[in-house]
Design an enzyme around this catalytic site. Structure first.
Site, PDB file in Angstrom:
ATOM      1  N   GLU A  53     -11.318  -4.401  -3.166  1.00  0.00           N
ATOM      2  CA  GLU A  53     -10.420  -3.351  -3.646  1.00  0.00           C
ATOM      3  C   GLU A  53     -10.144  -3.552  -5.132  1.00  0.00           C
ATOM      4  O   GLU A  53      -9.443  -4.482  -5.513  1.00  0.00           O
ATOM      5  CB  GLU A  53      -9.097  -3.416  -2.872  1.00  0.00           C
ATOM      6  CG  GLU A  53      -9.260  -3.441  -1.365  1.00  0.00           C
ATOM      7  CD  GLU A  53      -8.053  -4.076  -0.678  1.00  0.00           C
ATOM      8  OE1 GLU A  53      -6.904  -3.779  -1.031  1.00  0.00           O
ATOM      9  OE2 GLU A  53      -8.268  -4.897   0.221  1.00  0.00           O
TER      10      GLU A  53
ATOM     11  N   HIS B  29      -9.928   1.450   0.319  1.00  0.00           N
ATOM     12  CA  HIS B  29      -9.863   0.333   1.250  1.00  0.00           C
ATOM     13  C   HIS B  29     -10.952   0.288   2.332  1.00  0.00           C
ATOM     14  O   HIS B  29     -10.655  -0.007   3.502  1.00  0.00           O
ATOM     15  CB  HIS B  29      -8.481   0.361   1.916  1.00  0.00           C
ATOM     16  CG  HIS B  29      -7.989  -0.959   2.384  1.00  0.00           C
ATOM     17  ND1 HIS B  29      -8.658  -1.717   3.328  1.00  0.00           N
ATOM     18  CD2 HIS B  29      -6.902  -1.675   2.045  1.00  0.00           C
ATOM     19  CE1 HIS B  29      -7.981  -2.826   3.546  1.00  0.00           C
ATOM     20  NE2 HIS B  29      -6.915  -2.828   2.776  1.00  0.00           N
TER      21      HIS B  29
ATOM     22  N   HIS C 138       0.806  -1.229   0.000  1.00  0.00           N
ATOM     23  CA  HIS C 138       0.000   0.000   0.000  1.00  0.00           C
ATOM     24  C   HIS C 138       0.838   1.278   0.000  1.00  0.00           C
ATOM     25  O   HIS C 138       0.553   2.227   0.758  1.00  0.00           O
ATOM     26  CB  HIS C 138      -0.961   0.012   1.198  1.00  0.00           C
ATOM     27  CG  HIS C 138      -2.012  -1.075   1.160  1.00  0.00           C
ATOM     28  ND1 HIS C 138      -2.480  -1.649   0.006  1.00  0.00           N
ATOM     29  CD2 HIS C 138      -2.684  -1.697   2.181  1.00  0.00           C
ATOM     30  CE1 HIS C 138      -3.401  -2.562   0.299  1.00  0.00           C
ATOM     31  NE2 HIS C 138      -3.533  -2.621   1.605  1.00  0.00           N
TER      32      HIS C 138
HETATM   33  C1  BGC Z   1      -4.273  -6.573   2.130  1.00  0.00           C
HETATM   34  C2  BGC Z   1      -4.099  -7.297   3.434  1.00  0.00           C
HETATM   35  C3  BGC Z   1      -3.667  -6.322   4.472  1.00  0.00           C
HETATM   36  C4  BGC Z   1      -4.685  -5.219   4.558  1.00  0.00           C
HETATM   37  C5  BGC Z   1      -4.263  -4.178   5.522  1.00  0.00           C
HETATM   38  C6  BGC Z   1      -5.308  -5.539   2.310  1.00  0.00           C
HETATM   39  O1  BGC Z   1      -5.481  -4.834   1.129  1.00  0.00           O
HETATM   40  O2  BGC Z   1      -4.645  -7.449   1.092  1.00  0.00           O
HETATM   41  O3  BGC Z   1      -3.135  -8.308   3.317  1.00  0.00           O
HETATM   42  O4  BGC Z   1      -3.509  -6.932   5.718  1.00  0.00           O
HETATM   43  O5  BGC Z   1      -4.861  -4.635   3.304  1.00  0.00           O
HETATM   44  O6  BGC Z   1      -5.327  -3.418   5.912  1.00  0.00           O
END
Ligand code: BGC
Length: 340
Positions: free
Chosen positions: A307, A168, A93
């Site tokens: 997502e 998210h 991210h």
């Molecule tokens: C990921 C997860 C991660 C999470 C964190 C998701 O987009 O796929 O692996 O733990 O984001 O908030």
């Protein structure tokens, strides 16, 4: 702008979307049930103050590269780049100070067909989080009279770079704080998914058929039925689904990718996108220790994130969708969460 500045989009059906300048984070989405009862269907916190210091990714815009980049490394035009390693051995991210943690500039805007719209913008300097190129990003959040919350991303760069933006929110259509989403019914327009490579902890390039696996949501199935199976991919996902699904006919125009329904309230949400993939994350790391809305601990499977994006680790996998953005090109991405 300051972190706690917040903005609301509303329509006449009781749909209300509130977000903060901090991370463009969706802190609440109110949606009606067929009986008219309104609930806040995203997990998060009771107050804006808690939201801006709480879980990094709740409802946030993620970038520059949402999801994982193996070892935080990629090569572009013969140059090797090393990004932050902030998730086990991988980059996740956008790094420690990704877009989820920036204060976005927010202004109201006009959008044809919408009852309300805001434009969020950010300039990410050349080298920000070790990504090449100055990146100018704009995201339009808009709401229509027929309950579509639309997210439209655009970005341009001054140097060749990689990009993958997403949003998210974790949804619980019963209403945040009402337990887990195991009884939620999910349908995915995806007959294939990208497996997690046990060595990498992210995708290594395998694209597998969902048929005969817990990942088969081509016909409506509860989330609980899938996550309770004994399966190596679920273990690699941290004890649930944390996988990218390859949207059938995805990556061209905007198509229906997913449909989520809570049988208890009757609330339904559809997800539409022009992206080739959708990461489904069933909130496997929650264990009740994060105190969320209603002062309740967020339980395992307490919400599901859908997502829309390109595939994880695309910069390192030749046959995955293009992750590269060059000067003169425009990155575009549409994601629609529609409440029915
Ligand atoms: C990921 C997860 C991660 C999470 C964190 C998701 O987009 O796929 O692996 O733990 O984001 O908030």
């Amino acid at each position: 702008m300051k972190a706690t500045d917040n903005f609301t989009l509303k329509n006449n059906n009781g749909v209300e979307v509130t977000f903060t300048a901090h991370g463009g984070r969706l802190v609440s989405i109110k949606a009606p049930a067929p009986n008219g009862e309104i609930a806040d269907v995203v997990i998060g916190y009771d107050t804006i103050e808690e939201s801006v210091v709480g879980d990094l990714y709740f409802g946030a815009l993620c970038g520059r590269f949402a999801n994982r980049v193996s070892k935080g490394q990629f090569e572009l035009d013969g140059t090797s780049y090393q990004l932050d390693v902030n998730n086990g051995p991988n980059h996740l991210h956008g790094g420690f100070d990704g877009f989820h943690n920036k204060i976005w500039n927010v202004e109201p805007t006009n959008k044809a067909g919408a009852v309300a719209a805001f434009k969020l913008t950010i300039t990410s300097a050349d080298g920000d989080q070790k990504y090449p190129g100055e990146l100018n990003v704009s995201v339009i959040y808009s709401l229509t009279a027929d309950n579509q919350f639309v997210i439209e991303y655009e970005a341009e760069t001054s140097k060749p770079t990689i990009i993958n933006l997403t949003s998210h929110p974790y949804f619980n259509l019963k209403g945040a704080g009402n337990g887990d989403v195991c009884e939620h019914e999910l349908q995915l327009m995806a007959s294939r998914y990208t497996t997690i490579d046990p060595e990498l902890g992210t995708c290594g390039g395998e694209i597998a058929n969902v048929a005969g696996t817990p990942m088969d949501f081509t016909a409506v199935k509860t989330i609980g039925k899938a996550v309770n199976e004994n399966n190596q991919q679920l273990q690699l996902g941290g004890g649930g689904i944390d996988h990218n699904f390859v949207i059938d006919n995805g990556g061209k125009g905007v198509v229906l990718a997913a449909r989520l329904r809570d049988p208890e309230s009757g609330r339904v949400m559809e997800v539409y996108t022009d992206q080739p993939g959708v990461q489904i994350y069933t909130g496997n790391h929650f264990d009740g220790s994060t105190i969320g809305k209603g002062q309740k601990g967020i339980v395992k499977f307490g919400g599901v994130a859908l997502e829309t994006q390109i595939f994880p680790n695309s910069p390192n996998v030749e046959h995955f969708p293009n992750a590269v953005l060059r000067p003169g090109e425009k990155y575009t991405h549409t994601c629609i969460y529609k409440f029915i």
